[in-house]
Design an enzyme around this catalytic site. Structure first.
Site, short mmCIF file in Angstrom:
data_model
loop_
_atom_site.label_atom_id
_atom_site.label_comp_id
_atom_site.label_asym_id
_atom_site.label_seq_id
_atom_site.Cartn_x
_atom_site.Cartn_y
_atom_site.Cartn_z
N CYS A 151 0.82 -1.22 0.00
CA CYS A 151 0.00 0.00 0.00
C CYS A 151 0.85 1.27 0.00
CB CYS A 151 -0.95 -0.01 1.19
SG CYS A 151 -1.91 -1.51 1.29
N HIS A 156 -3.89 6.75 2.81
CA HIS A 156 -4.22 5.44 2.25
C HIS A 156 -5.62 5.07 2.74
CE1 HIS A 156 -4.34 1.33 1.24
NE2 HIS A 156 -3.93 0.85 2.40
N ASN A 162 -10.31 -0.76 -0.33
CA ASN A 162 -8.86 -0.55 -0.16
C ASN A 162 -8.16 -1.02 -1.43
OD1 ASN A 162 -6.13 -0.99 0.43
ND2 ASN A 162 -6.52 -1.59 2.55
O1 UT7 Z 1 -3.95 -1.69 3.62
C1 UT7 Z 1 -3.28 -2.66 4.35
C2 UT7 Z 1 -4.09 -3.93 4.33
N1 UT7 Z 1 -5.31 -3.74 5.07
C3 UT7 Z 1 -5.49 -4.26 6.27
O2 UT7 Z 1 -4.62 -4.92 6.75
C4 UT7 Z 1 -6.79 -4.03 6.96
C5 UT7 Z 1 -6.61 -3.63 8.39
N2 UT7 Z 1 -7.62 -4.27 9.24
C6 UT7 Z 1 -8.94 -3.99 9.13
O3 UT7 Z 1 -9.37 -3.17 8.33
C7 UT7 Z 1 -9.87 -4.72 10.09
O4 UT7 Z 1 -9.11 -5.38 11.06
C8 UT7 Z 1 -10.81 -5.75 9.36
C9 UT7 Z 1 -11.82 -5.00 8.49
C10 UT7 Z 1 -9.98 -6.71 8.53
C11 UT7 Z 1 -11.60 -6.55 10.40
O5 UT7 Z 1 -12.34 -5.67 11.24
P1 UT7 Z 1 -12.22 -5.80 12.82
O6 UT7 Z 1 -13.11 -4.78 13.39
O7 UT7 Z 1 -10.76 -5.69 13.17
O8 UT7 Z 1 -12.80 -7.23 13.11
P2 UT7 Z 1 -12.11 -8.46 13.85
O9 UT7 Z 1 -11.13 -9.12 12.93
O10 UT7 Z 1 -11.64 -8.07 15.20
O11 UT7 Z 1 -13.33 -9.43 14.02
C12 UT7 Z 1 -14.44 -9.10 14.92
C13 UT7 Z 1 -15.55 -10.13 14.70
C14 UT7 Z 1 -15.04 -11.56 14.73
O12 UT7 Z 1 -16.06 -12.36 15.29
P3 UT7 Z 1 -15.98 -12.83 16.83
O13 UT7 Z 1 -14.69 -13.60 16.94
O14 UT7 Z 1 -15.98 -11.56 17.63
O15 UT7 Z 1 -17.21 -13.66 17.00
C15 UT7 Z 1 -14.89 -11.91 13.27
O16 UT7 Z 1 -15.02 -13.30 13.03
O17 UT7 Z 1 -16.12 -9.93 13.40
C16 UT7 Z 1 -16.06 -11.16 12.66
N3 UT7 Z 1 -15.85 -10.81 11.27
C17 UT7 Z 1 -16.84 -10.59 10.40
N4 UT7 Z 1 -18.17 -10.63 10.56
C18 UT7 Z 1 -18.94 -10.34 9.49
C19 UT7 Z 1 -14.67 -10.62 10.61
N5 UT7 Z 1 -14.89 -10.30 9.34
C20 UT7 Z 1 -16.24 -10.27 9.17
C21 UT7 Z 1 -17.10 -9.98 8.10
N6 UT7 Z 1 -18.43 -10.03 8.30
N7 UT7 Z 1 -16.63 -9.66 6.88
#
Ligand code: UT7
Length: 328
Positions: free
Chosen positions: A115, A255, A285
């Site tokens: 990125c 970004h 993204n």
């Molecule tokens: O540009 C560089 C590359 N980009 C990145 O690396 C992205 C940076 N990270 C992010 O944008 C966020 O971490 C994500 C969008 C990837 C994930 O969002 P989050 O708020 O950090 O969610 P999380 O991974 O902490 O997951 C929270 C919950 C989990 O469920 P439990 O364990 O609490 O029951 C996940 O399984 O949300 C669940 N979850 C989803 N639920 C519905 C994760 N992805 C999804 C989804 N839809 N797409």
């Protein structure tokens, strides 16, 4: 240092695939929802390339628009640098295909900084200008990451979009716009496994006897990247704004990683979003393409005014990061 030639941005361009992919469309094949994606990322839709369209096609489209806006021909170019991690092939470089497509004859190569790819390409290009090695440089951020995501992985498939953005760099005394005042690049390789695509390199080379499906797709430790991204974005904006009055700033172009990450960084700085360009809702993204696409749109929307400062910041796989302060 003295006697360096200041570089400026003579023109910009973008290219986006026609195909819009909504959250509802993804929710038909992944266990997710429009509501979850909007709340956690700010993304409403993204663009994905159609069959037959490659990263170099997007890069070429953005380059053509940037050349036209700068008022120069491909034959005027001295260098093409493309920031990408989703090139048409492992090698050769996308930049060489773009050079061929445009009918240019200059040097051409890619930089792999995820990125941070566009800001890295821009720094390589502006350094060539500053050193007197080039008079017109085409820098591009282009990605077709939809080809590299596991479309059943809800942690990554919802985030990424495809697109390209480009800029023509020239000596500032020639183009008189977008003067690049200072730039920084950095990396922390201890985070190299936080965002990766293992297959295709020499560590996980192609071997059908030990085929691991997941290795063929982007692997993302989203939570860890999230924390790094909030802190790094705030740090880079602080670095760029050192000695600059906020009233003289017209636009920060970060970004487009995640709406919540952008808000988290602004909270740390105690800033509101009024001077921050955000288009993640429409494109997701797009990795290396996100900053140049947002820069082009900010210019088109009249958000960038003559004499005012513009800040560009990005960070991503590697881990890598970069920032630039410009005066328009
Ligand atoms: O540009 C560089 C590359 N980009 C990145 O690396 C992205 C940076 N990270 C992010 O944008 C966020 O971490 C994500 C969008 C990837 C994930 O969002 P989050 O708020 O950090 O969610 P999380 O991974 O902490 O997951 C929270 C919950 C989990 O469920 P439990 O364990 O609490 O029951 C996940 O399984 O949300 C669940 N979850 C989803 N639920 C519905 C994760 N992805 C999804 C989804 N839809 N797409």
């Amino acid at each position: 240092m003295t006697n360096l030639i200041a570089a400026g941005i003579a023109g910009t361009g973008l290219c986006l695939p026609e195909r819009r992919v909504t959250n509802d469309e993804l929710a038909k094949v992944i266990d997710t929802s429009d509501e979850w994606i909007i709340k956690r990322t700010g993304i409403r839709e993204r663009r994905w390339v159609e069959d037959g369209v490659q990263c170099s096609d997007l890069a070429t489209g953005a380059a053509r628009e940037a050349l036209a806006n700068a008022g120069i021909k491909a034959s005027d170019l001295d260098l093409i640098v493309v920031g990408t991690v989703s090139g048409d092939c492992v090698f050769p470089a996308v930049a060489c295909q773009v050079q061929h497509n445009l009918g240019a004859t200059c040097a051409a190569f890619d930089v792999n900084a995820a990125c941070t790819g566009f800001l890295t390409a821009m720094q390589v290009g502006s350094t060539h200008i500053s050193a007197g090695l080039a008079k017109s440089v085409l820098v591009i951020g282009s990605e077709a990451l939809s080809r590299m995501v596991n479309k059943t992985d809800r942690g990554s498939a919802i985030i990424f979009g495809d697109g390209a953005g480009a800029a023509i760099l020239q000596p500032f005394d020639v183009c008189g716009r977008g003067e690049i005042l200072r730039s920084t690049l950095g990396a922390d390789g201890s985070g190299h496994d936080l965002i990766a695509l293992p297959m295709g390199g020499t560590r996980h080379f192609h071997n059908m006897d030990s085929y691991v499906k997941e290795d063929h797709f982007i692997q993302l430790k989203g939570r860890e990247v999230y924390r790094f991204a909030v802190q790094k974005m705030a740090e880079l904006i602080r670095w760029a704004m050192e000695g600059i009055d906020q009233d003289d700033l017209c636009c920060v172009i970060p970004h487009q990683v995640n709406q919540r990450i952008i808000e988290g960084a602004l909270d740390r700085l105690d800033w509101d979003q009024s001077k921050v360009m955000v288009n993640i809702d429409r494109y997701g993204n797009t990795s290396a393409a996100s900053v140049p696409i947002a820069l082009h749109e900010a210019l088109e929307q009249g958000r960038i005014q003559e004499g005012k400062y513009v800040v560009l910041v990005a960070f991503g796989a590697g881990l890598t990061w970069g920032g630039s302060l410009l005066r328009w």
